[in-house]
Design an enzyme around this catalytic site. Sequence first.
Site, PDB file in Angstrom:
ATOM      1  N   GLU A 126       0.866  -1.178   0.000  1.00  0.00           N
ATOM      2  CA  GLU A 126       0.000   0.000   0.000  1.00  0.00           C
ATOM      3  C   GLU A 126       0.900   1.224   0.000  1.00  0.00           C
ATOM      4  O   GLU A 126       1.756   1.380   0.884  1.00  0.00           O
ATOM      5  CB  GLU A 126      -0.907   0.026   1.232  1.00  0.00           C
ATOM      6  CG  GLU A 126      -1.957  -1.056   1.253  1.00  0.00           C
ATOM      7  CD  GLU A 126      -2.817  -1.007   2.505  1.00  0.00           C
ATOM      8  OE1 GLU A 126      -2.603  -0.108   3.349  1.00  0.00           O
ATOM      9  OE2 GLU A 126      -3.691  -1.878   2.653  1.00  0.00           O
ATOM     10  N   GLU A 182      -5.835   9.175  10.014  1.00  0.00           N
ATOM     11  CA  GLU A 182      -4.508   8.689  10.395  1.00  0.00           C
ATOM     12  C   GLU A 182      -4.102   9.147  11.793  1.00  0.00           C
ATOM     13  O   GLU A 182      -4.438  10.239  12.230  1.00  0.00           O
ATOM     14  CB  GLU A 182      -3.451   9.164   9.392  1.00  0.00           C
ATOM     15  CG  GLU A 182      -3.847   9.031   7.928  1.00  0.00           C
ATOM     16  CD  GLU A 182      -4.187   7.622   7.504  1.00  0.00           C
ATOM     17  OE1 GLU A 182      -3.897   6.665   8.253  1.00  0.00           O
ATOM     18  OE2 GLU A 182      -4.763   7.452   6.419  1.00  0.00           O
TER      19      GLU A 182
END
Length: 276
Positions: free
Chosen positions: A51, A62
């Site tokens: 990824e 995040e």
Amino acid sequence: MIETRIDRRFAKLKAEGRPALVTFITAGDPDLATSQAILDALPEAGSDVIELGMPFSDPMAEGVPIQLSTQRSLAHGHTMDKTLQMVRDFRKKDNDTPIVLMGYYNPIYVRGSEAFVKEAREAGVDGLIVVDVPAEEDNELCIPAIEGGVNFIRLTTPTTDNKRLPTVLENTSGFVYYVSVTGVTGAAAADAANVAQAVSRIKSHTELPVAVGFGIKTAEQAEEIGKNADGVVVGSVLVEAIRKSLDETGKATNQTQAAVTEVVRSLRMGVEKARK
């Protein structure tokens, strides 16, 4: 949809009887040259699927480690064009390892979904994970991706109930990414027993592989999660390895690449033990 590298890789690993190690890094972190070197080294270190984070100024899902990695990348002038060029350069050496671009819709929207998918596919991208495009808006990006030959991978969470799950899975392809804890990336450790139940529930709704991420940092955790999941996703621990390897001015050192690959090798040993 045509078969992708992601489909082939998960089929191969299923035949081998082990889960995939899925590794995340942010494109351009800590700088373009070092990031390219890390990307190129990941397969040999043990990564089965990569990824590659698309840096964005507001990475709302995040935790601190990936936010900081994004800031480092953007501070060095990283762009979407550079991310796609990284994939092209990777493909000159590796035509087998799947690459999934992960991030947010805004940098894609400004390019146009269909144009972006075409360019990404031609660069060698196999899948997309775009966390802020809900299933109700599949026509925005998911359908163009599928029509363009790129897997569109959706996230499910502990709060995705059985009523919601079929909607999430309807146009998902490649694999399903189960977010094992609520909250932001890197915030907590996954509970193996809860993950096993969740994976079983998701599999009752789909034949796609189920990869599990968020909170997996050690080989032991990777082994435990990999006993039930088709893939184990790690990210925060890798971008933290980058951060800790930098010098006092925040620049890469001759230890930066090795810091990442060492962690990947350890995690790979964990997933290999998962089904023994």
